[in-house]
Design a protein around this motif. Structure first.
Motif: not given
Ligand code: AMP
Ligand code: ZN
Length: 458
Positions: A135-138, A146-150, A175-184, A243-250
């Protein structure tokens, strides 16, 4: 003494303890290989080479695993290929080798691992897949974001607030970004561009994602030290952490973050876009690699460094002094078990190279005046200081007669001087003069003195 480093995350100097002293891991973000490195690009390579040498000395040579990647797919590479018509792989292979040659000339040791981004695409695709699952990316319109708010910790390294981050990232508010800070994390390829298969269509990974995947594969989930230039703190390292923290359970990406300051010329950051660059391979035509290395290490790695001709002259003079001392002791066998403790202590204190150079100058002075039994220890200390700093790696005699540049080799010159001497003894002065002129044409100047003929390069 314990090692102490200024950790960008903690904003203070802290004692360093690796998770496992038998396997100390470090990663530095490497270059994008589409053109020549300038001397600013060489600063992190040299600064973190001093770190690598210090860790190897502290924990053992085989205990330190250092990875520095090569970014070999990127918009700039594709643009260079379009502009010149040269295949993008040919461009990256060529400039990767030039980077290795340039850094080797600066006495930068080969790293343990030099992962190529394009050799790790399956790892990158797998990492993105996990971030989507958790749930950290879409995925959206061929992209994955990557969804920065996640991620609550977003902004922790750079300590920027949200508005600064959006402005600083200069990310397109697509337009496809949920949040302007989301990155590719993954972007679709345009027709004709290099592309790889993925569950989201043909495309290529984002730059930040590449480092996270390569670190995970080559070094592990949490590494001891992550290093790079200050300009990488945001967004590059902030995004690697997310990216790394979210992929590795924090789990944290790195225990310590080290960042080098900028090299400038006339008070402006040296950079390709400003055009105020001195290329390493061009500087090497005029200056020995050790002179460039000395100049790069003359300021503390975190501080700015202004690149001037005066700095290069001073660096050469300092090295000339050190090699003069070594030449004086050329027949002395260095003592065993003697170390350059003052130099090492300076490096253990957050790689304080200006302090290490002050200690080094004292060792040069001691080596220049040592007599009798002191000579062996003085030489050993000086050579040990050189090994720690990556300097004095040349033969002292060769330093002054320069055997590595253009022109004839020293043995050839010596043989011609002998031939000239024989010609003079046989009163064939025309031949003797011809040899002298011939050497002069090749940039070698002969000086006849009471002790025989000596020579130097013009
Ligand atoms: P770039 O080619 O600008 O992407 O830079 C490649 C690497 O060199 C990055 O790690 C930068 O932090 C570093 N770098 C670029 N310019 C400078 C500079 N003027 N001084 C110090 N490091 C630099
Ligand atoms: Zn990176």
């Amino acid at each position: 003494m314990p090692l102490r480093f200024t950790d960008t995350m903690a904003r203070e100097k802290r004692e360093f303890t690796p998770a496992d002293p038998k396997r100390v891991t470090m990663y530095a973000c490497g270059p994008t290989v589409y053109s020549y490195a300038h001397i600013g690009n060489a600063r992190p390579a040299v600064a973190f080479d001093v770190l690598f040498r210090l860790l190897r000395r502290t924990y053992g040579e085989g205990a330190v695993v250092y990875a520095r990647n090569l970014t070999d797919i990127d918009d700039k590479i594709i643009a260079a290929s379009k502009e010149t018509g040269e295949d993008w792989r040919a461009i990256t292979e060529r400039f990767a080798q030039i980077y290795r040659d340039d850094t080797a000339a600066l006495n930068v040791l080969p790293v343990t691992h030099e992962p190529l981004a394009t050799a790790h695409i399956p790892d990158m695709v797998a990492l993105i897949g996990r971030l989507i699952e958790s749930g950290h990316a879409y995925a959206a319109e061929g992209h994955v974001l990557f969804s920065v708010t996640a991620f609550d910790g977003y902004g922790g390294l750079s300590r920027r607030n949200r508005d600064d981050m959006i402005a600083g990232a200069r990310v397109e508010v697509a337009p496809y970004k949920k949040d302007p800070a989301d990155f590719v994390l993954w972007k679709p390829a345009k027709p004709g561009e290099p592309a790889w298969d993925s569950p989201w269509g043909q495309g290529r990974p984002g730059w930040h994602l590449e480092c996270s995947a390569m670190i995970e594969t080559v070094l592990g989930e949490t590494i001891d030290i992550h290093a790079g230039g200050q300009d990488l703190i945001f967004p590059h390292h902030e995004n690697e952490i997310a990216q790394s923290c979210c992929a590795h359970g924090g789990a944290p990406l790195a225990r310590v973050w080290l960042h080098n300051g900028f090299l400038s010329m006339d008070a402006e950051k040296m950079s390709k876009s400003l055009g105020n660059v001195k290329l390493v391979h061009e500087l090497l035509e005029h200056w020995d690699g050790e002179v460039l290395r000395w100049a790069l290490l003359s300021a503390h790695y975190r501080q700015p460094l202004d690149w001037t001709d005066a700095l290069l002259e001073q660096s050469r003079t300092a090295l000339d002094r050190a090699y003069t001392a070594l030449r004086r002791l050329k027949d002395v066998t260095p003592a065993g078990g003697v170390t350059a403790d003052g130099v090492i202590a300076a490096l253990e204190d957050d790689l304080n190279t200006p302090q290490a150079f002050a200690e080094f100058a004292a060792l040069v002075g001691a080596a220049n005046t040592a007599s009798g039994d002191e000579m062996a220890a003085a030489k050993a200390r000086l050579l040990d200081a050189g090994a720690a700093l990556g300097l004095l790696q040349r033969d002292a005699e060769a330093w002054f007669t320069g055997g590595d540049g253009d022109g004839p080799a020293a043995e050839e010159i010596e043989a011609l001087i002998q031939k000239r001497k024989d010609a003079r003894a046989a009163k064939d002065f025309a031949e003797a003069d011809r040899i002298r002129d011939d050497l002069a044409d090749k940039g070698v100047i002969l000086e006849d003195g009471p002790g025989g003929t000596s020579w130097k390069r013009a």
